[in-house]
Design a protein around this motif. Structure first.
Motif, short mmCIF file in Angstrom:
data_model
loop_
_atom_site.label_atom_id
_atom_site.label_comp_id
_atom_site.label_asym_id
_atom_site.label_seq_id
_atom_site.Cartn_x
_atom_site.Cartn_y
_atom_site.Cartn_z
N GLU A 37 32.68 34.67 32.78
CA GLU A 37 34.12 34.50 32.94
C GLU A 37 34.86 34.47 31.61
OE1 GLU A 37 37.32 31.80 35.49
OE2 GLU A 37 35.17 31.70 35.89
N THR A 38 34.24 33.88 30.60
CA THR A 38 34.90 33.80 29.28
C THR A 38 35.15 35.20 28.72
OG1 THR A 38 33.87 31.66 28.81
CG2 THR A 38 34.68 32.94 26.93
N ARG A 39 34.14 36.04 28.77
CA ARG A 39 34.27 37.40 28.23
C ARG A 39 35.26 38.22 29.05
NH1 ARG A 39 34.51 40.50 23.87
NH2 ARG A 39 33.59 42.57 24.16
N TYR A 40 35.16 38.13 30.37
CA TYR A 40 36.06 38.90 31.22
C TYR A 40 37.51 38.43 31.04
CZ TYR A 40 37.91 41.26 35.34
OH TYR A 40 38.65 42.06 36.18
N THR A 41 37.72 37.15 30.90
CA THR A 41 39.07 36.62 30.66
C THR A 41 39.63 37.14 29.34
OG1 THR A 41 38.61 34.62 31.93
CG2 THR A 41 40.43 34.52 30.36
N SER A 70 35.51 34.48 43.79
CA SER A 70 35.23 35.66 42.97
C SER A 70 35.89 35.51 41.60
CB SER A 70 35.75 36.92 43.65
OG SER A 70 35.09 37.14 44.88
N MET A 71 35.07 35.51 40.57
CA MET A 71 35.58 35.31 39.21
C MET A 71 36.66 36.32 38.85
SD MET A 71 35.19 36.84 35.95
CE MET A 71 33.55 37.52 35.74
N GLY A 83 44.28 37.26 39.07
CA GLY A 83 45.42 36.50 39.57
C GLY A 83 46.12 35.74 38.47
N LYS A 84 45.34 35.13 37.59
CA LYS A 84 45.91 34.42 36.44
C LYS A 84 46.72 35.37 35.56
CE LYS A 84 44.49 31.80 32.32
NZ LYS A 84 43.34 31.26 31.56
N THR A 85 46.18 36.57 35.36
CA THR A 85 46.87 37.58 34.54
C THR A 85 48.17 38.01 35.19
OG1 THR A 85 44.70 38.37 33.77
CG2 THR A 85 46.60 39.81 33.40
#
Length: 225
Positions: free
Chosen positions: A81-85, A124-125, A131-133
């Motif tokens: 999740e860190t990398r994808y974020t 789902s990550m 959604g946050k984006t």
């Protein structure tokens, strides 16, 4: 209109670029990216930039645009999740925040995905991060922000995915996707349709900031070159 395009070498970006170059009311397209385009066109100008997380050196080139089509995106496969974020949320917000400051009159359109979770609570990550984006983009002070959520996308007009496995998938299933798109247009959208719908949203607006697949089809039908 003057259009700024991020992600022009990707599958969706290629399709959007094609529609922009065909549109009579688009006078210039500036494509910003790390990889040079092989395409040449009188309307097209390329800006190569290695670090998409730092656009300060480009600020004098990023002003005076009517629209930005942000088509950059990565698959979450194999990522934590860190990398994808970092590659989805951080990168997008760096560009969008810069553009909101330089072009408050701009319409900003972000390519998201069907199934994105606006509540940011999905199991789902990728759906949470998308959604946050989306939510962060919708708070920025642009003239308008639209997030497009296409589902299955069929590339047309020699547009190809850069991912070999996806390219093979579209090559093998291309005829079937064409058939499904005619019979069930809500299930499959084409790169052509996405590009035309984006232009229509800039020209006419859209009823809601979150543009699902059915509305993408409707907007594309309003479009004329």
């Amino acid at each position: 209109m003057r259009v700024l395009l991020f992600g022009a070498t990707g599958m969706i970006g290629q399709g959007v670029l094609r529609e922009c170059l065909l549109a009579a009311d688009v006078q210039e397209v500036v494509a910003v990216g790390r990889t040079p385009l092989t395409l040449e066109h009188p309307k097209l100008h390329q800006v190569l930039h290695a670090d998409m997380l730092d656009l300060q050196a480009l600020e004098n080139l990023l002003q005076g645009f009517d629209a930005c089509f942000f088509c950059l995106g990565v698959s979450s496969a194999g990522m934590n999740e860190t990398r994808y974020t970092h590659l989805t949320y951080d990168l997008t917000l760096v560009a969008a925040s810069t553009l909101a400051r330089l072009n408050p009159q701009m319409t900003f359109i972000y390519v998201s995905s069907a199934g994105t979770d606006s509540s940011e609570t999905s199991q789902s990550m990728w759906a949470r991060v998308k959604g946050k984006t989306e939510n962060a983009l919708l708070r920025l002070p642009f003239k308008a922000v639209y997030v497009f959520r296409p589902g299955l996308i069929q590339p047309l007009h020699d547009v190809r995915s850069k991912t070999p496995l996806y390219a093979l998938f579209y090559t093998v299933l291309g005829p079937l996707l064409s058939l499904v798109r005619r019979i069930k247009p809500g299930w499959v959208v084409s790169t052509e349709t996405v590009g035309r719908a984006m232009l229509a949203a800039v020209r006419h607006g859209a009823p809601q900031p979150v543009v699902e697949q059915a509305e993408i089809h409707r907007l594309a039908s309003l479009n004329n070159r």
